[in-house]
Design a protein around this motif. Structure first.
Motif, PDB file in Angstrom:
ATOM      1  N   ASP A  86       0.838  -1.208   0.000  1.00  0.00           N
ATOM      2  CA  ASP A  86       0.000   0.000   0.000  1.00  0.00           C
ATOM      3  C   ASP A  86       0.870   1.253   0.000  1.00  0.00           C
ATOM      4  O   ASP A  86       0.657   2.194  -0.768  1.00  0.00           O
ATOM      5  N   GLN A 107       2.815   1.675  -3.274  1.00  0.00           N
ATOM      6  CA  GLN A 107       1.965   2.121  -4.382  1.00  0.00           C
ATOM      7  C   GLN A 107       1.833   3.632  -4.402  1.00  0.00           C
ATOM      8  O   GLN A 107       1.710   4.255  -5.474  1.00  0.00           O
ATOM      9  N   ARG A 129       6.689  -1.053  -6.974  1.00  0.00           N
ATOM     10  CA  ARG A 129       6.233  -2.438  -6.823  1.00  0.00           C
ATOM     11  C   ARG A 129       7.168  -3.164  -5.850  1.00  0.00           C
ATOM     12  O   ARG A 129       8.381  -2.929  -5.852  1.00  0.00           O
ATOM     13  N   GLU A 173       0.184 -14.498  -2.886  1.00  0.00           N
ATOM     14  CA  GLU A 173      -1.161 -14.769  -3.399  1.00  0.00           C
ATOM     15  C   GLU A 173      -2.206 -14.460  -2.323  1.00  0.00           C
ATOM     16  O   GLU A 173      -3.273 -13.888  -2.617  1.00  0.00           O
ATOM     17  N   GLY A 183      -2.757 -10.693  -2.033  1.00  0.00           N
ATOM     18  CA  GLY A 183      -3.639 -10.244  -3.107  1.00  0.00           C
ATOM     19  C   GLY A 183      -3.538  -8.763  -3.411  1.00  0.00           C
ATOM     20  O   GLY A 183      -4.562  -8.121  -3.694  1.00  0.00           O
ATOM     21  N   HIS A 184      -2.358  -8.208  -3.380  1.00  0.00           N
ATOM     22  CA  HIS A 184      -2.186  -6.771  -3.628  1.00  0.00           C
ATOM     23  C   HIS A 184      -1.569  -6.560  -5.006  1.00  0.00           C
ATOM     24  O   HIS A 184      -0.586  -7.222  -5.366  1.00  0.00           O
ATOM     25  N   PRO A 185      -2.091  -5.615  -5.808  1.00  0.00           N
ATOM     26  CA  PRO A 185      -1.547  -5.425  -7.163  1.00  0.00           C
ATOM     27  C   PRO A 185      -0.108  -4.953  -7.193  1.00  0.00           C
ATOM     28  O   PRO A 185       0.589  -5.158  -8.188  1.00  0.00           O
ATOM     29  N   ALA A 186       0.360  -4.314  -6.123  1.00  0.00           N
ATOM     30  CA  ALA A 186       1.742  -3.819  -6.097  1.00  0.00           C
ATOM     31  C   ALA A 186       2.690  -4.800  -5.435  1.00  0.00           C
ATOM     32  O   ALA A 186       3.842  -4.474  -5.188  1.00  0.00           O
ATOM     33  N   GLY A 244       4.342  -8.638  -5.772  1.00  0.00           N
ATOM     34  CA  GLY A 244       4.588  -9.821  -6.581  1.00  0.00           C
ATOM     35  C   GLY A 244       5.748 -10.591  -5.997  1.00  0.00           C
ATOM     36  O   GLY A 244       6.183 -10.338  -4.866  1.00  0.00           O
ATOM     37  N   GLU A 282       2.449 -12.194 -14.773  1.00  0.00           N
ATOM     38  CA  GLU A 282       2.432 -10.789 -14.360  1.00  0.00           C
ATOM     39  C   GLU A 282       2.726 -10.612 -12.875  1.00  0.00           C
ATOM     40  O   GLU A 282       3.022  -9.496 -12.428  1.00  0.00           O
ATOM     41  N   LYS A 283       2.676 -11.703 -12.096  1.00  0.00           N
ATOM     42  CA  LYS A 283       3.004 -11.613 -10.677  1.00  0.00           C
ATOM     43  C   LYS A 283       4.462 -11.979 -10.397  1.00  0.00           C
ATOM     44  O   LYS A 283       4.909 -11.929  -9.254  1.00  0.00           O
TER      45      LYS A 283
END
Length: 599
Positions: free
Chosen positions: A122, A125, A130, A153, A156-159, A161, A185-186
Motif C-alpha cells: 500500500d 503504491q 512495486r 497470493e 492479493g495486492h496489485p503492487a 509480486g 504478471e506476478k
C-alpha cells in the motif's frame, strides 16, 4: 529479452560498475544499497549517469527483515521503507526487492506475513513502486519460492509480486516446474546465478561461490524455461556474489557476465547467434621468445626440425609428424621469457567461427598483414592467448601454411611424435570460470569436471575443455605456483606411440627429462602389476604411469624453458584423462628441479 546485472556482481566503485555494465552491452542494472551508500553521487546524479550510459535502474535492494514481525517493529520498518521509496523516486526506479526475513523476531505466521506485506505494498503504491518478495534459501520461516508465492497470493495486492532467484531455488533442490503455476504478471523480477555443486552451508555457498550461468553445476536454463512458460517478460538479471569477481577488473567481468546471458538466451531459444563451429584439430602452437637458442635446442632434442620460415616475419615452423610449433622471435614478444602465445585451431568454417566469436563478445583481433598473407582471423581467450581459426587449402580459405617458405633439406630426425595431444594453459585466478565458459561457448568445446590437485605451495585447480573425439584438448588450470619471473607455467603435450623410445631418443639427443622421486615408483609397485623390468625403465627415464577403466597413460616431462615445458604422452586403449593422480608428483618434482638447477 532485456538484460540486467546487480552492481554487487562487479568490483570497483559504483561509477566503474555502471560504466562496465554499459560497455558490456547490458540494458539495465540492479543497484545494491551498499554501492549507493558508498557513492559520492547523489541519487539524481546516479540516475543521470545511468541515463547517459543507456542503462535503466531495474531494481533496488534496501529492505531486510520486513514481514511477520511484532507491530512496533513493523511500524519502524514502514518508517524506513517510506524513506527508501522516496529515494527510489529520486533514482527513477520502480521495483524494490524484499527478501524473506531471517530476523529472530519473525513469527512463523503466513497470515501475518501476508497482511504486513500488503501494508508495505500500500505504501509502495503511493510512490509508484512495486514490491518483489523473494524467498531466501536460509529464510527463518520462508525459504522456498512456492511458500513465498503462497504468501503473495494470500496478500492479493496489485503492487506485490514475487522475485525468483535461481540460486535460492536450485540450491535447495526445489522443483522449478511449479513456477509455471505462478501468473507471469506476478513474477516481478528474475535473478539468475549459477554455482558449483558444493556440500556446505547454503548462506556461505551463496555469499562466496555463485558464478555466472554456464559456469557452475545448476540447470539455470531449465529454470528459465519454466519462468518463460509462466509468461514472465521482464529482464534476465544476474545477481552473483563471488569474492573473486569482486576483486577483478569490472570491465572483463561484465563482458563475461553478458556472454553468459547470451549463451543462456541461445539455450532457451530467445536468441540465435551464429552456430558454434567446433574445431577439428590443432594446426599449430606458437611460442614467443626473446631467445630462440634454448627453444631450438629443446625442439631439436625432441626430434623436431625447422622446416619453414615465414616470408615476412621472424617466425620459424618446427615440425614432426602432425605436431607443428611456431617460434616467434619478433620485437613484440613478451618480456617474461618463452611463452605459449597462440594456438591455431583447424576449422571447417573459419569465417563462421569468427562470426560466432564476435556475436559472443570476442571480437576478431586486428592484425597487420601483407596482401600475400593468408586471411587468418584470431580472437583472444580470457588469458590473452590468441586463437586462430585455420582452414585447409581452398580458394576461399588459403592455408596458413602458404605464408611459410620451406627450408630445404630440413627433415625431422623423429622421436615418434605424432601430434599435439593437448595444451595446458594456466589462468589468472579471477579468469578460471570465465575461461571455461569462453572455450565452451565460443569454440563449441565441452567442459569436463574440475579437478583439484595438491601443489607443494597450495592447490591447483584444473578443468579440461575438449571436442568429443579428443582432437582438441585444452587443460585450463589455476594454481599458486608461478615461475621465477612471477608468471605461471604452460605446457604442450605431444602424443607418441612409444613413450619409452621417445624419452630415450630425447635424452640421447641431449635433452633433459624431469627427474621423478623414487617414492612414486614404490607407490606404483603397490598399486599396479607390471611386466618384469617395466617399472625400472619408468624409474630410469622419469616416466609416470596411470590406469583407469578405459586404458593406460604413460607420460614424462622436459625441463622448463621460460614459462613452457613439454610433455610426452602415450595413450593406450580409451584413456581420456591427463594423469591427474600424478600431478602432485610432477609439481613437486618441478619445484625441486627449479631449486637445484634453476629450471
Amino acid at each position: 529479452m532485456r538484460t540486467s546485472i546487480a552492481t554487487v556482481s562487479l568490483g570497483g566503485s559504483l561509477t566503474e560498475k555502471l560504466t562496465a555494465a554499459a560497455r558490456a552491452g547490458f540494458d539495465g542494472v540492479e543497484i545494491f544499497e551498499n554501492d549507493l551508500l558508498g557513492s559520492p553521487l547523489t541519487p539524481e546524479e546516479i540516475r543521470a549517469r545511468c541515463a547517459d550510459l543507456g542503462l535503466t535502474i531495474d531494481l533496488y535492494q534496501p529492505l531486510r527483515d520486513i514481514e511477520a514481525v511484532p507491530e512496533a517493529e513493523f511500524a519502524r520498518n514502514l518508517h524506513r521503507a517510506r524513506h527508501k521509496f522516496e529515494l527510489m523516486r529520486r533514482l527513477g526506479t520502480d521495483t524494490v526487492l524484499v527478501c524473506s526475513s531471517v530476523s529472530p523476531l519473525a513469527a512463523d505466521d503466513d497470515a501475518l506475513a501476508a497482511a504486513q506485506l500488503a501494508q508495505l505494498a500500500d505504501l509502495a503504491q503511493e510512490f509508484g513502486v512495486r514490491v518483489a518478495y523473494e524467498a531466501l534459501a536460509w529464510g527463518r520461516h520462508v525459504s522456498t519460492y512456492d511458500h513465498a508465492w503462497r504468501i503473495v497470493e494470500t496478500a492479493g495486492h496489485p503492487a506485490l509480486g514475487t522475485c525468483l532467484d535461481s540460486f535460492h531455488i536450485l540450491s535447495r533442490g526445489s522443483d522449478p516446474k511449479g513456477i509455471e503455476d505462478i501468473p507471469g504478471e506476478k513474477i516481478f523480477f528474475l535473478q539468475l546465478a549459477d554455482a558449483p555443486l558444493l556440500a556446505m552451508d547454503v548462506l556461505q555457498w551463496s555469499r562466496h561461490y555463485r558464478c555466472f550461468p554456464g559456469q557452475g553445476g545448476f540447470d539455470v536454463a531449465g529454470l528459465v524455461r519454466h519462468v518463460l512458460s509462466a509468461g514472465y517478460d521482464g529482464p534476465l538479471s544476474l545477481e552473483v556474489f563471488n569474492d573473486v569477481f569482486r576483486q577483478a577488473d569490472a570491465g572483463p567481468t561484465a563482458i563475461d557476465a553478458h556472454r553468459s546471458l547470451l549463451v543462456l538466451q541461445e539455450a532457451v531459444g530467445l536468441a540465435r547467434p551464429p552456430a558454434p563451429v567446433v574445431p577439428t584439430g590443432i594446426a599449430f602452437a606458437e611460442l614467443v621468445t626473446p631467445d630462440a637458442e634454448p627453444v631450438s635446442a629443446l625442439l631439436g632434442a625432441l626430434g623436431f626440425a625447422r622446416t619453414a620460415r615465414h616470408r615476412g616475419k621472424p617466425v620459424d615452423l618446427w615440425q614432426q609428424g602432425e605436431a607443428r610449433i611456431l617460434v616467434n622471435t619478433g620485437p613484440a614478444v613478451r618480456r617474461d621469457g618463452t611463452a605459449l602465445a597462440a594456438i591455431g585451431l583447424e576449422s571447417p568454417d573459419p569465417e563462421g567461427a569468427a562470426r560466432r566469436a564476435e556475436a559472443l563478445l570476442a571480437p576478431v583481433l586486428p592484425r597487420r598483414r601483407t596482401p600475400e598473407d593468408a586471411q587468418l582471423d584470431a580472437v583472444a581467450a580470457p588469458d590473452g592467448t590468441e586463437l586462430f581459426f585455420c582452414a585447409g587449402t581452398s580458394p576461399q580459405h588459403p592455408s596458413w601454411r602458404a605464408d611459410f617458405i620451406d627450408t630445404p633439406g630440413q627433415l625431422p630426425s623423429g622421436t615418434g611424435i605424432l601430434r599435439i595431444d593437448h595444451l595446458a594453459l594456466t589462468q589468472p585466478c579471477h579468469q578460471f570460470d570465465e575461461a571455461a565458459l569462453f572455450h565452451c561457448s565460443v569454440l563449441g568445446l565441452h567442459a569436463q569436471e574440475s579437478v583439484d590437485v595438491a601443489d607443494p605451495y597450495g592447490l591447483l585447480r584444473s578443468r579440461a575443455v575438449t571436442t568429443p573425439d579428443g582432437s582438441v584438448r585444452i587443460a585450463l588450470s589455476v594454481g599458486p605456483a608461478p615461475t621465477e619471473d612471477g608468471a605461471h607455467a604452460q605446457h604442450i603435450a605431444l602424443a607418441v606411440a612409444d613413450v619409452v623410445a621417445a624419452a630415450r631418443r630425447f635424452r640421447e639427443a641431449g635433452g633433459r627429462l624431469l627427474p621423478i622421486p623414487a617414492n612414486h615408483y614404490d607407490d606404483l609397485a603397490a598399486r599396479f602389476d607390471f611386466a618384469e623390468g617395466e617399472l625400472e625403465t619408468y624409474r630410469e627415464l622419469g616416466i609416470l604411469y596411470d590406469r583407469d577403466a578405459g586404458g593406460e597413460f604413460r607420460h614424462c616431462y622436459t625441463r622448463t624453458v621460460g614459462r613452457v615445458f613439454f610433455e610426452l604422452v602415450q595413450r593406450d586403449g580409451d584413456y581420456r584423462g591427463y594423469g591427474a593422480p600424478n600431478a602432485p608428483v610432477r609439481l613437486a618434482a618441478q619445484h625441486t628441479a627449479k631449486r637445484l638447477t634453476g629450471g
